[in-house]
Design an enzyme around this catalytic site. Sequence first.
Site, PDB file in Angstrom:
ATOM      1  N   ASP A  79     -92.600 -44.894  40.386  1.00 55.09           N
ATOM      2  CA  ASP A  79     -92.571 -45.217  39.061  1.00 55.09           C
ATOM      3  C   ASP A  79     -93.830 -46.033  38.620  1.00 55.09           C
ATOM      4  OD1 ASP A  79     -92.438 -47.817  39.960  1.00 55.09           O
ATOM      5  OD2 ASP A  79     -90.331 -47.939  39.794  1.00 55.09           O
ATOM      6  N   GLY A  81     -94.379 -48.977  37.261  1.00 52.18           N
ATOM      7  CA  GLY A  81     -94.255 -50.591  37.275  1.00 52.18           C
ATOM      8  C   GLY A  81     -94.028 -51.140  36.110  1.00 52.18           C
ATOM      9  N   GLY A  82     -93.981 -50.259  34.955  1.00 47.73           N
ATOM     10  CA  GLY A  82     -93.552 -50.849  33.587  1.00 47.73           C
ATOM     11  C   GLY A  82     -92.276 -51.550  33.482  1.00 47.73           C
ATOM     12  N   PHE A  83     -91.225 -51.008  34.066  1.00 51.26           N
ATOM     13  CA  PHE A  83     -89.937 -51.613  33.911  1.00 51.26           C
ATOM     14  C   PHE A  83     -89.738 -53.030  34.640  1.00 51.26           C
ATOM     15  CE2 PHE A  83     -85.762 -52.453  35.720  1.00 51.26           C
ATOM     16  CZ  PHE A  83     -84.836 -52.503  34.316  1.00 51.26           C
ATOM     17  N   GLY A 202     -85.363 -45.937  29.778  1.00 50.56           N
ATOM     18  CA  GLY A 202     -84.748 -46.879  28.730  1.00 50.56           C
ATOM     19  C   GLY A 202     -83.140 -46.665  28.629  1.00 50.56           C
ATOM     20  N   ASP A 252     -82.406 -41.301  40.198  1.00 48.46           N
ATOM     21  CA  ASP A 252     -82.720 -42.335  41.271  1.00 48.46           C
ATOM     22  C   ASP A 252     -81.669 -43.556  41.050  1.00 48.46           C
ATOM     23  OD1 ASP A 252     -84.509 -44.922  40.702  1.00 48.46           O
ATOM     24  OD2 ASP A 252     -84.697 -43.305  39.163  1.00 48.46           O
ATOM     25  N   CYS A 290     -64.959 -37.458  56.404  1.00 54.61           N
ATOM     26  CA  CYS A 290     -66.145 -37.722  56.073  1.00 54.61           C
ATOM     27  C   CYS A 290     -67.281 -37.350  57.282  1.00 54.61           C
ATOM     28  CB  CYS A 290     -66.733 -38.931  55.522  1.00 54.61           C
ATOM     29  SG  CYS A 290     -68.426 -39.513  55.422  1.00 54.61           S
ATOM     30  N   CYS A 292     -70.484 -38.124  58.065  1.00 53.32           N
ATOM     31  CA  CYS A 292     -71.345 -38.995  58.382  1.00 53.32           C
ATOM     32  C   CYS A 292     -71.167 -39.892  59.684  1.00 53.32           C
ATOM     33  CB  CYS A 292     -71.703 -40.157  57.166  1.00 53.32           C
ATOM     34  SG  CYS A 292     -70.504 -41.538  57.051  1.00 53.32           S
ATOM     35  N   CYS A 295     -68.555 -42.694  59.770  1.00 54.57           N
ATOM     36  CA  CYS A 295     -67.083 -42.221  59.499  1.00 54.57           C
ATOM     37  C   CYS A 295     -66.730 -41.729  60.781  1.00 54.57           C
ATOM     38  CB  CYS A 295     -67.007 -41.491  58.303  1.00 54.57           C
ATOM     39  SG  CYS A 295     -66.742 -42.363  56.819  1.00 54.57           S
ATOM     40  N   HIS A 321     -73.473 -44.519  55.220  1.00 51.09           N
ATOM     41  CA  HIS A 321     -72.331 -43.444  54.712  1.00 51.09           C
ATOM     42  C   HIS A 321     -72.724 -43.467  53.105  1.00 51.09           C
ATOM     43  CE1 HIS A 321     -68.223 -42.745  53.454  1.00 51.09           C
ATOM     44  NE2 HIS A 321     -68.525 -43.389  52.493  1.00 51.09           N
TER      45      HIS A 321
END
Length: 355
Positions: A79, A81-83, A202, A252, A290, A292, A295, A321
């Site tokens: 990103d 860096g603005g946010f 935004g 994301d 699941c 993973c 689990c 998980h």
Amino acid sequence: MARLGIVHTPRGKIHTPAFMPVGTQATVKTLTPEEVKGLGAEIILSNTYHLYLRPGMEIIRAAGGLHSFMNWPGPILTDSGGFQVFSLSKLRKITDDGVYFRSHLDGSKHFIGPEESMEIQRILGSDIAMAFDECSPFPCSYEEALTGVERTTLWAERCLKAPHADGQVVFGIVQGSVYPELRARSAREITGLDFPGYAVGGLSVGEPKPIMYEILESTTPLLPENKPRYLMGVGTADCLWEGVARGIDMFDCVLPTRVARNGTALTWRGKVVVRNAEYADDFSPLEEGCGCYTCQHYSRAYLRHLFHAGEILGPRLLTIHNLHFTLRVMEKIRQSIRDDCFEEEKEAFFKQYEL
């Protein structure tokens, strides 16, 4: 508007719709890059602002770039860096040139504008860099949002002219807060610059979800069909389904990893807070069926014990998980689009999922 696609980068393909785990400070918290890749992630996101402040660009430059520094072989999106400049720094001054601010770490003075953001991302060597933009808070006035749109366009033009790393592309960002006419103006101006991809920024900054969905419904159709569309900072399971339904390709969010560190698991039926007393003698897995690692090997009772004992294995196992779950949601979405049954699968998901 749900659709399938492939984003091609020098370091590999990204099958969309896609979720990008967040590695803010050159790490997806508690996991190794090999573990993240093993969970099925094809791309991760890292943060320009945080890496600029620590460890700094000279260290990452000396390491040969961000991929080498953190040992991640796949694509990285950074990103701008603005946010973070707007949200983390209490002492800041925004001008058309850029933003003067103080570090949230030590109070030192800094300046980041479009050219500086692009230079940081050039040194990082990310595959996808984001244009520097002004993210309007929620709520904000029409006039404040208009200023943000005008500045975002001005900065976007400068970002395109700045030098980039070899093979690096820049995505433009559409702003406009919750005002449809400003979103339409921003989309018109940003798409007019012909970026390789576009983000809707935004949103998910405090506005109710129905408003976010309304903005997406009016904004996404204004973005080119042949280029990826990225909804920034959004990644809960319900928003993934709703975002894809409105034509979004990339997402994301820190939520899967953040809530894992707080003792919360994400499941197909909603959240499970393993810290709760009801799981003290529950020897079933977090979620039946699941696949993973967590689990397959550990019970809710054991996980609860780890958190109450302050053991770091607890956050690690829940992070595994939660990312597995989130990436499986995206896999389910992609398969439903291939099978031409997206609406049916979306409806089935919400019948069992508790918000």
